[in-house]
Design a protein around this motif. Structure first.
Motif, PDB file in Angstrom:
ATOM      1  N   PHE A   1      43.193  52.815  47.505  1.00 24.86           N
ATOM      2  CA  PHE A   1      43.536  52.343  48.682  1.00 24.86           C
ATOM      3  C   PHE A   1      45.266  53.217  49.576  1.00 24.86           C
ATOM      4  N   LEU A   2      45.763  53.142  48.845  1.00 30.28           N
ATOM      5  CA  LEU A   2      47.087  53.995  49.444  1.00 30.28           C
ATOM      6  C   LEU A   2      46.713  55.160  50.044  1.00 30.28           C
ATOM      7  N   ARG A   3      46.377  55.607  48.740  1.00 30.11           N
ATOM      8  CA  ARG A   3      46.328  57.157  48.574  1.00 30.11           C
ATOM      9  C   ARG A   3      45.155  57.584  49.835  1.00 30.11           C
ATOM     10  N   ALA A   4      43.716  56.906  50.077  1.00 28.32           N
ATOM     11  CA  ALA A   4      43.440  57.190  51.245  1.00 28.32           C
ATOM     12  C   ALA A   4      44.163  56.768  52.216  1.00 28.32           C
ATOM     13  N   TRP A   5      44.521  55.994  52.578  1.00 28.58           N
ATOM     14  CA  TRP A   5      45.383  55.824  54.548  1.00 28.58           C
ATOM     15  C   TRP A   5      46.364  57.280  54.337  1.00 28.58           C
TER      16      TRP A   5
ATOM     17  N   THR B   1      30.394  61.066  53.166  1.00 28.60           N
ATOM     18  CA  THR B   1      29.959  59.429  53.903  1.00 28.60           C
ATOM     19  C   THR B   1      31.253  58.704  53.419  1.00 28.60           C
ATOM     20  N   PHE B   2      31.767  57.906  54.246  1.00 25.42           N
ATOM     21  CA  PHE B   2      33.422  57.345  53.648  1.00 25.42           C
ATOM     22  C   PHE B   2      33.401  56.655  52.358  1.00 25.42           C
ATOM     23  N   ARG B   3      32.088  55.734  51.874  1.00 22.73           N
ATOM     24  CA  ARG B   3      32.641  55.612  50.221  1.00 22.73           C
ATOM     25  C   ARG B   3      32.315  56.570  49.830  1.00 22.73           C
ATOM     26  N   ALA B   4      31.389  57.509  49.851  1.00 18.69           N
ATOM     27  CA  ALA B   4      31.611  58.667  48.388  1.00 18.69           C
ATOM     28  C   ALA B   4      32.964  59.621  48.681  1.00 18.69           C
ATOM     29  N   TRP B   5      34.194  59.480  49.762  1.00 13.81           N
ATOM     30  CA  TRP B   5      35.325  60.101  49.912  1.00 13.81           C
ATOM     31  C   TRP B   5      36.028  58.729  49.470  1.00 13.81           C
ATOM     32  N   LEU B   6      35.992  58.103  49.609  1.00 13.10           N
ATOM     33  CA  LEU B   6      36.572  56.367  48.308  1.00 13.10           C
ATOM     34  C   LEU B   6      36.476  56.999  47.152  1.00 13.10           C
ATOM     35  N   TYR B   7      35.020  56.901  46.395  1.00  3.13           N
ATOM     36  CA  TYR B   7      34.532  57.333  45.068  1.00  3.13           C
ATOM     37  C   TYR B   7      35.606  58.287  44.636  1.00  3.13           C
ATOM     38  N   ARG B   8      35.501  58.891  45.305  1.00  2.00           N
ATOM     39  CA  ARG B   8      36.594  60.420  45.042  1.00  2.00           C
ATOM     40  C   ARG B   8      37.667  60.566  44.385  1.00  2.00           C
ATOM     41  N   ILE B   9      38.886  59.992  46.000  1.00  2.44           N
ATOM     42  CA  ILE B   9      39.694  59.096  45.725  1.00  2.44           C
ATOM     43  C   ILE B   9      39.435  58.483  44.181  1.00  2.44           C
ATOM     44  N   ALA B  10      39.100  57.690  44.094  1.00  4.12           N
ATOM     45  CA  ALA B  10      39.111  56.392  42.998  1.00  4.12           C
ATOM     46  C   ALA B  10      38.968  56.732  41.530  1.00  4.12           C
ATOM     47  N   THR B  11      37.460  57.762  41.397  1.00  2.00           N
ATOM     48  CA  THR B  11      37.736  58.463  40.271  1.00  2.00           C
ATOM     49  C   THR B  11      39.379  59.088  39.524  1.00  2.00           C
ATOM     50  N   ASN B  12      39.465  59.899  40.622  1.00  2.00           N
ATOM     51  CA  ASN B  12      40.841  60.721  40.532  1.00  2.00           C
ATOM     52  C   ASN B  12      42.002  59.742  39.957  1.00  2.00           C
ATOM     53  N   ALA B  13      42.575  58.813  40.643  1.00  2.00           N
ATOM     54  CA  ALA B  13      42.810  57.742  40.406  1.00  2.00           C
ATOM     55  C   ALA B  13      42.827  57.223  38.954  1.00  2.00           C
ATOM     56  N   CYS B  14      41.418  57.109  38.347  1.00  2.00           N
ATOM     57  CA  CYS B  14      41.333  56.509  37.238  1.00  2.00           C
ATOM     58  C   CYS B  14      41.949  57.579  36.373  1.00  2.00           C
ATOM     59  N   LEU B  15      41.571  58.803  36.623  1.00  2.00           N
ATOM     60  CA  LEU B  15      42.256  60.036  35.333  1.00  2.00           C
ATOM     61  C   LEU B  15      43.444  60.466  35.161  1.00  2.00           C
TER      62      LEU B  15
END
Length: 332
Positions: A56-60, A71-85
């Motif tokens: 959420f911090l990276r997204a903001w 979609t906004f949802r897919a964009w968040l998934y991209r950020i979350a996956t990279n944060a996990c990696l």
């Protein structure tokens, strides 16, 4: 506004026009599913919590990079996956080995119930949603290299196209397809042999009766009765304590050496974890005049027998919504 929000639905040309409260409201709609996604990637409830916050911090901070092509949802998934990696590269550069995952933590069903419901008209999607949150799946996933793990979850769990996964990872479609093949092979190596049986869907009456018998035998510290409920090749572990025990005699001898038979004054409370049957055990404490948290046993049942027991420590009780103590009569 639907879950798959696009810029035109927001009435803006870019997320840079959205203020922080509105942005937070949009992101919060996806918190639980992003948390589960990160949990599949990381195996740890707490690490998933931290990673969603980082997402959420990276997204903001990067909101102006959202161009609305997805979609906004897919964009968040991209950020979350990279944060996990990023977390895996920083804290766990090597995947799990030896069939156990020391950082594994349980996920309460009461929070899984917050996820958007799978389409009941598509039984396969319902099965995937259920099976891929069970601990056997989580353990197997943690044995994969991080990028293979990401590809497997994005393709086989979320149903992303290879092209979209390649774009997320900055890789080629051929590389993604190759990683998926290796990931699937790794999963076959680490998943239970009875792949079609490792989840029985909704708990049936037979499973509930088996769990009741296991609870009663454990409260009575009756090793003989417990032995009757275990498969010959039963597996037992207790993350984060190292040590995977395999085989009925090995598991029970370990319990006996640990003083299980002398552990009088137990109470068992059923709990729903990772879409699997589980029992939270409390031990009587005379000074407190109450039963206090001890352990949580999460069970995998195959053909009417217990095939695996993953035991978690008492520090997991609060996050599972379990009472911090039971009165002498067994009530909260």
């Amino acid at each position: 506004m639907g879950a798959d929000t696009r810029l035109e639905e927001l009435g803006v040309s870019g997320l840079g026009e959205v203020d922080e409260p509105a942005f937070s409201g949009l992101a919060e709609r996806h918190r639980r599913e992003l948390h589960v996604h990160c949990y599949r990637m990381l195996g740890s409830f707490e690490d998933a919590e931290d990673t969603v916050q980082e997402t959420f911090l990276r997204a903001w901070r990067g909101r102006e990079t959202f161009e609305g092509r997805s979609t906004f949802r897919a964009w968040l998934y991209r950020i979350a996956t990279n944060a996990c990696l990023d977390l895996l590269a920083r804290c766990r550069p090597e995947p799990a080995t030896g069939g156990e995952v020391l950082w594994l933590q349980p996920y309460p069903d009461r929070l899984l119930d917050e996820l958007p419901a799978a389409d009941a008209d598509e039984p396969e999607s319902v099965a995937v949603a259920r099976e891929t949150i069970e601990l056997a799946y989580l353990v197997a996933v943690q044995h994969l290299a991080p990028r293979q793990r990401a590809v497997l979850i994005l393709r086989d769990v979320l149903g992303w196209r290879a092209k979209d996964v390649a774009e997320l990872l900055g890789d080629s479609v051929n590389s993604v397809n190759s990683a998926l093949q290796r990931a699937r092979a790794g999963m076959r190596e680490h998943l239970p042999a009875e792949r079609q049986d490792w989840t029985g869907g909704e708990e049936d009456a037979g499973t509930r009766e088996l769990v009741r018998r296991y609870t009663d035998a454990s409260v009575a510290t009756d090793i003989g009765r417990i032995a009757e409920l275990l498969r010959a090749d039963v597996r037992a572990s207790m993350p984060p304590t190292p040590g995977l025990r395999v085989g009925r005699d090995t598991v029970l001898n370990d319990w006996i050496e640990g003083g299980f038979e002398g552990m009088k004054g137990l109470r068992g409370v059923p709990v729903a974890v990772n879409r699997q049957p589980a029992v939270a055990f409390y031990l009587w404490n005379g000074r407190e005049s109450a039963y206090l948290p001890l352990t949580i046993d999460v069970l995998r049942v195959i053909d009417g027998e217990i095939a695996e027991i993953i035991t978690f420590h008492e520090d997991r009780f609060p996050m599972l919504g379990l009472p911090e103590r039971l009165a002498a009569d067994g009530t909260e």
